[in-house]
Design an enzyme around this catalytic site. Structure first.
Site, PDB file in Angstrom:
ATOM      1  CB  SER A 583      -0.924   0.012   1.225  1.00  0.00           C
ATOM      2  OG  SER A 583      -0.177   0.240   2.409  1.00  0.00           O
ATOM      3  CE  LYS A 584       5.454   4.692  -0.450  1.00  0.00           C
ATOM      4  NZ  LYS A 584       6.478   3.917   0.259  1.00  0.00           N
ATOM      5  N   GLY A 585       0.466   5.792   0.707  1.00  0.00           N
ATOM      6  CA  GLY A 585      -0.338   7.003   0.839  1.00  0.00           C
ATOM      7  C   GLY A 585       0.463   8.206   0.392  1.00  0.00           C
ATOM      8  CG  ASP A 639       7.590   7.120   1.712  1.00  0.00           C
ATOM      9  OD1 ASP A 639       8.466   7.851   1.221  1.00  0.00           O
ATOM     10  OD2 ASP A 639       7.175   6.099   1.158  1.00  0.00           O
TER      11      ASP A 639
END
Length: 1039
Positions: A583-585, A639
């Site tokens: 996943s990534k935001g 991140d």
């Protein structure tokens, strides 16, 4: 004569005359020297001769008495200023008489560094979108060409930027009289003063004491009742992410007192936006106050009455709606559609819905079309020139077909269509009031007056209304948005940003071939963002995207979703060794909000939690309409730009009542049981294993190799790469500029910067060799040792990896923007003879190269290991951090995993070492598998990396649904290998299986077997390979 205020006198306060008190909160302003001042002003005006001598006394007396301006004005202003204002008012009346107009247009002002006074004409209950707009912060110039008025705007100049150290309080009063007997015009006065706090820097305990954190002038005016109200709301605002809103009755009056507390710099243009809101409901304010406190809280107090000519519901009903919608206004105070709201064409919900739809359309209009699909089938993607041409066409179509401005212009043509689309949206997500509710909300009543159309009827309505296909496509995107929203906090009573859980099935396969499992869209006043995941249980970092200039912002905005999708896809591939999928935001800061990354992050997290936690507090967090119907948990990690925020997110989830708070974030501080990636160099552990692997295979000593590194000593990956490596680094590029020395940069000085996390702008340039140089981003016209002139430091920094001077044997990107090297510039990394300028590339930074660029370089002879393989150390660390949180009870976790008062538990130290070992082992296994497959098949390593990842992910999913999992003895043998030995020794397998959720254990089982099998047998194993692989496990069962 002061402004008349409803209410009965309160009991006397010490030191304040009875006549100066009011029952509802503030001491009245009384100026004792008013009559004496009036005579001096008369003399001054008469001396100037602008007003006929026989009219001077009447004009001045009317200004002082009948007009009803608050006494504060006369206390603050001097003789000359008051006289000038009176003459200006007289001139305006003459102009109105000449033009035969019934109303005046007055705009008076005085500004100093410490204070300001504004006076302008004001009609009760009416927003004026083209007047002086003293309260307004206008949207960016692309929306309204009124930037020249910004100096007049109270929100922008005095309130939006308020901090604990520099803040302004505001008092505003409406005149009780009119400018003359023949004109109905009233005036509104704004008085602004720089705050002088009792205690400018209060301690955490002192922050709760209103008498210590208040402005001294406020304490002189506030009644005990006001102090009690403000204290309560102030402390609630300190503990809450969003605003605290309450309403109070005023004795013996229909007037209502609305008080809103919120944290400074957490919204913009809020005061002016709230004014638009209550004007929409035919209310007006007799006076308003904005109070600042040195603990970082702002309190807005409004005294509201109903416009006498109003045909709306009683004020008791409308004030409730204002309170409900103030939270929506707080999220998005101003939008490009604001004028539709100010003029009553759209409600606040319709306006903000229209804005959200505009954002959705910017990202998801299908701009490629059938022609692109046909071209995709015709061209050969293995041909680099074909792939490059197709990529350019794709970018051009996305950029040029529908610009933001073009979409907005079309939306503005059809406000009625926004109204219809909003009704379609509300019918799915608005929770109807209970049947026994005596007073349904006004927004619910409005829904009953708008025709409700089915999806088909609405589509037909749109087709008949719009003029062309482009307009149709834009409003079809609104329908797509409505259809795919599964849940939203749009109607949640309190919120800080808008969040939408989307069904990602609307994404076209041609652009996004791998289907997403889940998608969140989050929109706040400082940002917009996404969260994407490819599996239900998934892990990935949250990234802040900044923009150095408007051009960069425009590029970042256009590429935001694609970048997020590609980062999540990369995460999915690199997570092959762990139970969680990828996943990534991403959080894109608005161009004018680059200084608010933490505010944006906190709003993003809180808005997402709104959709993960079932609301149970009426009036604050209520249950929402959930079309997804299943519980969800997201796992956030650090991140770019968010590493320092993980602690807050975890604790905030705990405060919000999330059962998953311990596992919600990773990379937390050690005091919370976290294993910070940067502190222990987790990502670097994996990246450097690939460097060592190349050296080992080719028989090269690391000390003899020259290296270029992007991402500097201030970053996680960059600093740890400097610490762990032994090479001769010739160039480093970071946010501050370029550092270069062809003889090798002084390693002692680099280590100093890396240990202190400083940019190369802090490098001691006296330690550079004769051929060395440093060029910072702000430098211009810099002469390099070889005589070349660098015109622009930013351009030089951005393109240095493409410059022949940066050539070296090894290139390790540890930072930089995604797609820094693509088909359009990859030729810059080749020499004239076609050989690569970098022989070996280990891609530490995510997506630094496009896949096409990697393949082009490999074809030229470079050895490349891509990001999804090289930099998976961080996610492995995060996964094991969560596993420890799941395995230990709260008491055991505190004892074994939390570093307190500088004391590190022995288990924690050993666990970090175990994590290092697992990261290095996984990296070694994958490196060997890729190298072996490349030699066996002749395929590019970039392709093999993807094939390995997909093979592991696919086999993992299959293994979790086979009879192998049901074979309990086999399951136990595999899990004894898969769980870290240190956890098995501390707790035992039985305890782990009881405490860790079964779905998580099943994922551990599948990912371990799948990764070990594929790493050993490759992507094309024989039909007997899996039997051979499993034979030792079955042998253990038999023995």
């Amino acid at each position: 004569m002061s402004l008349s205020i409803p209410g009965t006198p309160a009991a006397p306060q010490k030191g304040v005359p009875v006549a100066a008190l009011v029952a509802d909160g503030y001491a009245n302003n009384v100026f004792a020297g008013k009559q004496e001042q009036l005579l001096k002003v008369c003399a001054y005006v008469e001396e100037k001769g602008f007003i006929p001598k026989e009219l001077v006394f009447n004009e001045v007396s009317w200004f002082y008495g009948n007009l009803g301006i608050d006494d504060m004005y006369f206390q603050l202003e001097g003789i000359e200023t008051i006289a000038q204002h009176i003459m200006a008012l007289y001139g305006a009346k003459i102009l109105a008489y000449i033009k035969n107009e019934d109303e005046l247009d007055i705009n008076l002002e005085r500004e100093t560094d410490e204070s300001a006074v504004y006076i302008n004409t004001s009609r009760p209950g009416v927003s004026n979108p083209v007047g002086p707009q003293h309260e307004k912060r206008f949207a960016p110039v692309i929306y309204r060409a009124l930037e020249d008025l910004s100096r007049l705007m109270i929100d922008t100049r005095y309130l939006d930027g308020s901090t604990k150290s520099l803040a302004y309080r505001v008092e505003s009063y409406r005149s009780s009289g009119t400018v003359s007997t023949t004109l109905s015009t009233q005036l509104r006065c704004y008085f602004i003063r720089k705050c002088n706090f009792v205690k400018a820097d209060p301690s955490p305990e002192e922050q709760k004491d209103i008498r210590l954190v208040s402005d001294k002038a406020f304490l002189e005016k506030a009644t005990e009742n006001t102090l009690a109200i403000y204290s309560k709301l102030m402390n609630e605002a300190l503990a809450r992410t969003g605003p605290v809103i309450e309403m109070f009755d005023i004795p013996n009056s229909r007037e209502k007192r609305l008080v809103i507390a919120y944290k400074q710099r957490s919204t913009q243009s809020f005061v002016s936006a709230v004014s638009d809101l209550y004007h929409f409901y035919e209310l007006y304010s007799t006076r308003k106050y904005v109070e600042q406190f040195s603990n970082g809280v702002t309190v807005l107090c409004l005294y509201l009455s109903q416009v006498p000519t109003s045909r709306g519901p009683p004020i008791e009903h409308t004030i409730f709606q204002v309170m409900k919608e103030a939270s929506l206004i707080y999220c998005l105070p101003t939008t490009p559609l604001q004028t539709f709201f100010q003029t009553g064409k759209l409600s606040v919900q319709e306006t903000i819905y229209g804005y959200v739809g505009w954002i959705f359309a910017q990202h998801f209009l299908n701009r490629l079309g059938n022609e692109y699909a046909a071209l995709l089938n015709i061209l050969d993607l293995n041909n680099t020139s074909h792939a490059e041409t197709l990529n350019k066409i794709k970018k051009r179509l996305r950029t040029d077909t529908f610009t933001r401005e073009y979409i907005l212009d079309i939306i503005k043509l059809y406000p009625d269509l926004i109204k219809y689309c909003y009704s379609n949206f509300a019918m799915e997500h608005y929770i109807s009031p209970p049947q026994d509710e005596l007073k349904p909300s006004l927004s619910y009543q409005r829904l009953q007056t708008t025709p409700i159309l089915s999806d088909e009827e609405l589509h037909e309505k749109i087709k008949k209304t719009v003029s062309n296909n482009h307009e149709l496509m834009i409003f079809e995107s609104y329908l797509a948005f409505n259809k795919h929203v599964l849940k939203t906090n749009f109607y949640q009573p309190t919120k800080v940003a808008l969040s939408f859980r989307m069904d990602p099935m609307f994404l076209p396969d041609i652009e996004y071939p791998t289907k997403l499992f889940g998608m969140f869209l989050v929109i706040g006043s400082e940002f917009r963002g996404f969260h994407l995941r490819f599996q239900d249980i998934a892990r990935g970092g949250i990234r802040i995207v900044r923009s150095r200039n408007k051009e960069a912002y425009s590029i970042n905005l256009r590429s935001l979703f694609d970048e997020n999708y590609n980062l999540a896809a990369t995460q999915q591939r690199k997570n092959k060794d762990i139970p969680e999928g990828g996943s990534k935001g991403t959080i894109l800061l608005d161009f004018n909000q680059q200084d608010k990354p933490r505010v944006a992050f906190e709003k993003y997290v809180d808005a997402v939690l709104d959709l993960l936690i079932v609301g149970e507090t009426p009036g604050i967090k209520e249950k929402i309409r959930d079309l997804y119907g299943k519980s969800e948990i997201l796992f956030f990690g650090p991140d770019e730009g968010t590493a320092d925020y993980m602690d807050w997110a975890s604790q905030h989830a705990r405060i919000r009542g999330a059962s998953f708070w311990k596992a919600f974030t990773t990379g937390k501080s050690q005091s919370l049981g976290g294993i910070p990636h940067d502190t222990f160099g987790m990502t670097t552990r994996s990246v450097h294993q690939y460097v060592l692997g190349i050296m080992r295979k080719l028989g090269i000593k690391e000390e003899n190799i020259r290296k270029l590194q992007t991402g500097g000593p201030d970053g996680d990956l960059g600093s740890n790469e400097i610490k762990i490596s032994k090479d001769k680094t010739i160039g480093i590029v970071d946010g501050s500029g370029v550092l270069y020395d062809s003889d090798g940069i002084n390693r002692e000085e680099l280590l100093r910067l890396a240990n202190k996390r400083l940019m190369i702008s802090n490098f001691d340039i006296s330690k550079l060799g004769p051929k060395g140089f440093r060029v910072l981003v702000d430098d211009t016209n810099v002469k390099l040792p070889n005589g070349i002139i660098v015109d622009n430091g930013v351009k030089f920094r951005n393109e240095f990896h493409l410059d022949p001077k940066s050539s070296a044997e090894l290139f390790v990107p540890c930072g930089g923007r995604p797609e820094a090297v693509d088909l359009g510039n990859v030729h810059e990394l080749l020499k004239e003879d076609g050989t690569p300028r970098f022989k070996y590339i280990v891609e530490g930074a995510n997506l630094f190269f496009t896949q096409e660029a990697r393949l082009r370089l490999e074809k030229a002879g470079a050895i490349i290991f891509k990001d999804a393989s090289a930099n998976k150390g961080g996610v492995t660390s995060s996964s094991l951090e969560v596993l420890a949180a799941l395995a230990f009870s709260d008491e055991e976790f505190a004892e074994h995993m939390q570093v307190r008062a500088g004391s590190t538990p022995a288990f924690y130290t050993e666990y970090v070492k175990a994590v290092h070992g697992i990261i290095e082992k996984n990296a070694e296994l994958e490196f060997e598998a890729i190298w072996r497959e490349a030699e066996r098949t002749g395929k590019a390593k970039a392709l093999i990396s993807d094939e390995l990842s997909l093979a592991i992910i696919r086999l993992n999913a299959e293994l979790q649904h086979t009879t192998l999992w049901d074979n309990v003895p086999l399951r136990l043998i595999v899990l004894k290998e898969a769980f870290p030995n240190i956890l098995l020794d501390k707790l035992g397998l039985d305890a782990l299986l009881k405490r860790v959720p079964e779905t998580y254990v099943k994922a551990i089982f599948g990912s371990y077997l799948a990764s070990r099998f594929v790493y050993r047998y490759g992507t094309q194993p024989s039909q007997f390979a899996f039997f051979e692989f499993m034979a030792p496990y079955f042998h253990k069962i038999q023995s």
